[in-house]
Design an enzyme around this catalytic site. Structure first.
Site, PDB file in Angstrom:
ATOM      1  N   LYS A 258      -4.673  64.043  44.470  1.00 27.58           N
ATOM      2  CA  LYS A 258      -4.342  64.038  45.904  1.00 27.58           C
ATOM      3  C   LYS A 258      -5.309  63.120  46.630  1.00 27.58           C
ATOM      4  CE  LYS A 258      -4.247  66.908  50.124  1.00 27.58           C
ATOM      5  NZ  LYS A 258      -4.235  68.275  50.706  1.00 27.58           N
ATOM      6  N   ASP A 263      -7.281  64.551  56.672  1.00 29.98           N
ATOM      7  CA  ASP A 263      -6.202  65.494  56.962  1.00 29.98           C
ATOM      8  C   ASP A 263      -6.457  66.170  58.301  1.00 29.98           C
ATOM      9  OD1 ASP A 263      -4.144  67.294  56.959  1.00 29.98           O
ATOM     10  OD2 ASP A 263      -4.938  68.543  55.326  1.00 29.98           O
ATOM     11  N   LYS A 270      -4.989  70.977  62.847  1.00 30.28           N
ATOM     12  CA  LYS A 270      -6.060  71.889  62.467  1.00 30.28           C
ATOM     13  C   LYS A 270      -7.032  72.082  63.635  1.00 30.28           C
ATOM     14  CE  LYS A 270      -6.364  70.606  57.525  1.00 30.28           C
ATOM     15  NZ  LYS A 270      -5.990  71.897  56.928  1.00 30.28           N
ATOM     16  N   ASP A 281     -10.479  65.344  51.676  1.00 35.48           N
ATOM     17  CA  ASP A 281      -9.173  65.773  51.175  1.00 35.48           C
ATOM     18  C   ASP A 281      -8.616  64.787  50.137  1.00 35.48           C
ATOM     19  OD1 ASP A 281      -7.306  67.792  51.112  1.00 35.48           O
ATOM     20  OD2 ASP A 281      -6.134  67.039  52.807  1.00 35.48           O
ATOM     21  N   ASP A 340       0.943  70.331  58.040  1.00 32.78           N
ATOM     22  CA  ASP A 340      -0.365  70.460  57.384  1.00 32.78           C
ATOM     23  C   ASP A 340      -0.208  70.727  55.885  1.00 32.78           C
ATOM     24  OD1 ASP A 340      -3.092  70.424  57.223  1.00 32.78           O
ATOM     25  OD2 ASP A 340      -3.391  72.419  58.098  1.00 32.78           O
ATOM     26  N   GLU A 342       0.784  68.699  53.748  1.00 26.24           N
ATOM     27  CA  GLU A 342       1.106  67.297  53.468  1.00 26.24           C
ATOM     28  C   GLU A 342       0.794  66.903  52.026  1.00 26.24           C
ATOM     29  OE1 GLU A 342      -1.757  68.280  54.551  1.00 26.24           O
ATOM     30  OE2 GLU A 342      -3.104  67.136  53.262  1.00 26.24           O
ATOM     31  N   ARG A 344       1.209  68.336  49.154  1.00 28.73           N
ATOM     32  CA  ARG A 344       2.285  68.547  48.169  1.00 28.73           C
ATOM     33  C   ARG A 344       3.387  67.502  48.306  1.00 28.73           C
ATOM     34  NH1 ARG A 344       3.370  74.502  50.332  1.00 28.73           N
ATOM     35  NH2 ARG A 344       1.136  74.286  50.660  1.00 28.73           N
TER      36      ARG A 344
HETATM   37  N1  BES Z   1      -6.237  69.947  52.678  1.00 30.02           N
HETATM   38  C1  BES Z   1      -5.742  71.234  53.023  1.00 30.02           C
HETATM   39  C2  BES Z   1      -6.275  72.346  52.137  1.00 30.02           C
HETATM   40  C3  BES Z   1      -7.743  72.626  52.219  1.00 30.02           C
HETATM   41  C4  BES Z   1      -8.228  73.573  53.096  1.00 30.02           C
HETATM   42  C5  BES Z   1      -8.638  71.972  51.378  1.00 30.02           C
HETATM   43  C6  BES Z   1      -9.581  73.832  53.157  1.00 30.02           C
HETATM   44  C7  BES Z   1      -9.979  72.240  51.438  1.00 30.02           C
HETATM   45  C8  BES Z   1     -10.457  73.174  52.323  1.00 30.02           C
HETATM   46  C9  BES Z   1      -4.217  71.247  52.916  1.00 30.02           C
HETATM   47  O1  BES Z   1      -3.583  70.046  53.199  1.00 30.02           O
HETATM   48  C10 BES Z   1      -3.719  72.238  53.902  1.00 30.02           C
HETATM   49  O2  BES Z   1      -3.881  72.001  55.057  1.00 30.02           O
HETATM   50  N2  BES Z   1      -3.131  73.310  53.410  1.00 30.02           N
HETATM   51  C11 BES Z   1      -2.602  74.329  54.245  1.00 30.02           C
HETATM   52  C12 BES Z   1      -1.276  74.755  53.672  1.00 30.02           C
HETATM   53  C13 BES Z   1      -0.482  75.612  54.611  1.00 30.02           C
HETATM   54  C14 BES Z   1      -0.051  74.829  55.817  1.00 30.02           C
HETATM   55  C15 BES Z   1       0.718  76.128  53.862  1.00 30.02           C
HETATM   56  C16 BES Z   1      -3.583  75.497  54.264  1.00 30.02           C
HETATM   57  O3  BES Z   1      -4.216  75.771  53.249  1.00 30.02           O
HETATM   58  O4  BES Z   1      -3.734  76.081  55.328  1.00 30.02           O
HETATM   59 ZN    ZN Z   2      -4.676  68.357  52.918  1.00 29.34          ZN
HETATM   60 MN    MN Z   3      -3.174  69.804  55.253  1.00 32.55          MN
END
Ligand code: BES
Ligand code: ZN
Ligand code: MN
Length: 492
Positions: A258, A263, A270, A281, A340, A342, A344
């Site tokens: 990834k 992000d 966020k 990220d 968010d 993104e 995947r």
């Molecule tokens: N990059 C984040 C995940 C993340 C969070 C990595 C904290 C490292 C530390 C990812 O893109 C994300 O935002 N995931 C969301 C998914 C949700 C919207 C289903 C999450 O984990 O809140």
């Molecule tokens: Zn992310």
């Molecule tokens: Mn995200």
């Protein structure tokens, strides 16, 4: 650069050399008995028992200057590989903090013979990374890395067999950390592409080549999911395909990382605290690039392809919206219910691309979900795969690598959370089990390829220093991938 060799035994005291002797609770008496009565008494008075984190330092004057002897306790917690990696780190620091450029490390009381080469690799990894810091933007004295010129290790036969591998993997980890620690303004998709291009140029004669696809080229291929994420950024996206095709390779592995260089969450924005570390990220991409470099340097006879769909996830007049529907490279249409989620989307197109390479194995690494950190804490990666044998192979590679992974299920019955009324699926499920529904989403795109997914959201970054890590990007994944591919090459 640090050279590491095996020593037959201790040398006379030398002010330029720090002598470190490692002990654990089971060997501390033996270690103390090897010193004279004054040292024995002092260490006993200081209650040095060889436990984890204990140390006892002694400085004595010789005709040439001050000589340093440091006893380090390694304890008996965790695996031998973990203990040796931490020992390497602490021993290296013990020397450089005392201004010594040379280190003599006696590990003979804490490693049993015959030692597995992966233990030697972890020890040297710790030693080499003991001087690591992200210093690009520091000035004056703070910009200089401490130097550790030479290390001699006393230990059982077999340990030294892993030294070269450890040095090479440490360089890959340092590369991954630098990429992760670099600000998003510097480590852009183009920067990642340039890094790949540099590798291809440097290793052209070893069968390495690269293809870089820009926005138009990705559009022409049909990567609508990756490009949906990229829409909101003024910094152009890059799709990176780095190949290593050594003669005699019988196995093909696709590694997907990834590569979201920042992000913000997009319109599912966020809050500040959650956005603060999101320059990292792209740690999946960093791990894949660092491991790729290590694999080439190790000369492993495995066909390896590293894929990164690199982009930022931003807001703005061009950004993708909630409710939009996009079509991916394999034809799947996805309704966006959270911008968010993104990672995947970028991975879906990379995995679909990787599938066309018909690999024997595919592994993706991604800082994918906060939910994985809720499940496993900040230091353990979540491993998901429908393929038991591959999952076991990854788990044992991670054990050799001293990286912690734990397998999570991919429960089929949660798949209906991703059902959409207007598209083939949605990109986000419900709150509970968020790491698993992310894994289930990716599994759709992997199809019948023997694929595994590592959610490294926790261990890719350290919020404060711990074990062998500094605060910041850890380079998690590099060692596991390198050990995995070494195993496939028959050299584990
Ligand atoms: N990059 C984040 C995940 C993340 C969070 C990595 C904290 C490292 C530390 C990812 O893109 C994300 O935002 N995931 C969301 C998914 C949700 C919207 C289903 C999450 O984990 O809140
Ligand atoms: Zn992310
Ligand atoms: Mn995200």
């Amino acid at each position: 650069m640090t050279t590491v060799s095996i020593a037959s035994n201790a040398r006379p005291p030398n002010p330029d050399t720090c002598r470190v002797v490692a002990a654990h609770p089971g060997s501390v008496d033996r270690v103390l008995a090897s010193f004279g009565p004054a040292v024995q008494r002092a260490a006993t008075t200081a209650k040095f028992r060889g436990k984890e984190k204990e140390s006892f330092a002694l400085t004595h004057a010789t005709d040439d200057g001050l000589c340093h002897v440091v006893l380090l306790g390694v304890g008996d917690q965790g695996t031998a590989a973990e203990r040796l990696r931490v020992l390497g780190d602490r021993a290296g620091k013990a020397a450089t903090q005392r201004g010594c450029k040379r280190l003599e490390l006696d590990a003979s009381h804490v490693v049993e013979a015959p030692a597995d080469p992966s233990l030697g690799a972890r020890l040297v990894e710790g030693l080499c990374l003991s001087t690591y810091g992200y210093r690009t933007f520091l000035s004056g004295e703070r910009a200089a890395a401490p130097s550790l010129d030479a290390v001699e290790v006393v230990g059982p036969a077999g340990l030294a067999e892993g030294f070269d591998r450890g040095r090479i993997i440490a360089a890959g980890i340092a590369r991954a950390r630098d990429l992760g620690n670099g600000p998003a303004e510097v480590v852009t998709p183009t920067f990642l592409a340039d890094t790949a291009q540099d590798l291809a140029r440097r290793f052209a004669d070893r069968g390495v080549s690269v293809e870089i696809f820009d926005r138009d080229a990705c559009q022409a291929m049909g990567m609508g999911l990756f490009l949906a994420v990229a829409k909101g950024s003024d910094i152009p996206p890059r799709f990176i395909h780095l190949s290593y095709r050594p003669a005699g390779a019988k196995t093909r592995v696709v590694l997907v990382g990834k590569g979201v260089t920042f992000d913000s969450g997009g319109y599912s924005l966020k809050p500040t605290d959650a956005m603060l570390d999101m320059k990292m990220d792209m740690c999946g991409a960093a791990a894949v690039l660092g491991a790729f470099e290590a694999i080439v340097n190790l000369g492993l006879a495995v066909d390896v392809h590293a894929l990164v769909a690199a982009t930022e996830n931003m807001i703005g007049g061009h950004a993708y919206r909630l409710g939009d529907v996009y079509r991916g490279l394999d034809g799947t249409t996805v309704e966006i219910n959270n911008t968010d989620a993104e990672g995947r989307l970028t991975l879906a197109d990379a995995i679909a691309y990787g599938r066309r390479l018909e690999p024997d194995y595919m592994l993706d690494l991604a800082t994918l979900t906060g939910a994985c950190m809720v499940a496993l804490g900040p230091r353990i990666a979540g491993l998901m795969s429908p393929h038991d044998a591959l999952a076991d192979t990854v788990v044992s590679a991670a054990e050799r690598a001293a990286e912690r992974v734990h397998r999570l299920p991919l429960p089929k019955d949660l798949e209906d959370q991703l059902e959409s009324k207007i598209a083939d699926c949605k990109n986000t499920g419900e709150r509970w089990g968020g790491a698993l529904t992310a894994g289930l989403f990716l599994a759709r795109f992997a199809g019948d390829v023997c694929w595994a997914h590592l959610d490294i959201a926790g261990p890719a970054m350290a919020s404060k220093a711990w074990g062998p890590h500094r605060e910041g990007a850890t380079g998690f994944g590099v060692a596991t991938i390198a050990e995995l591919v070494a195993g496939l090459a028959g050299g584990a």
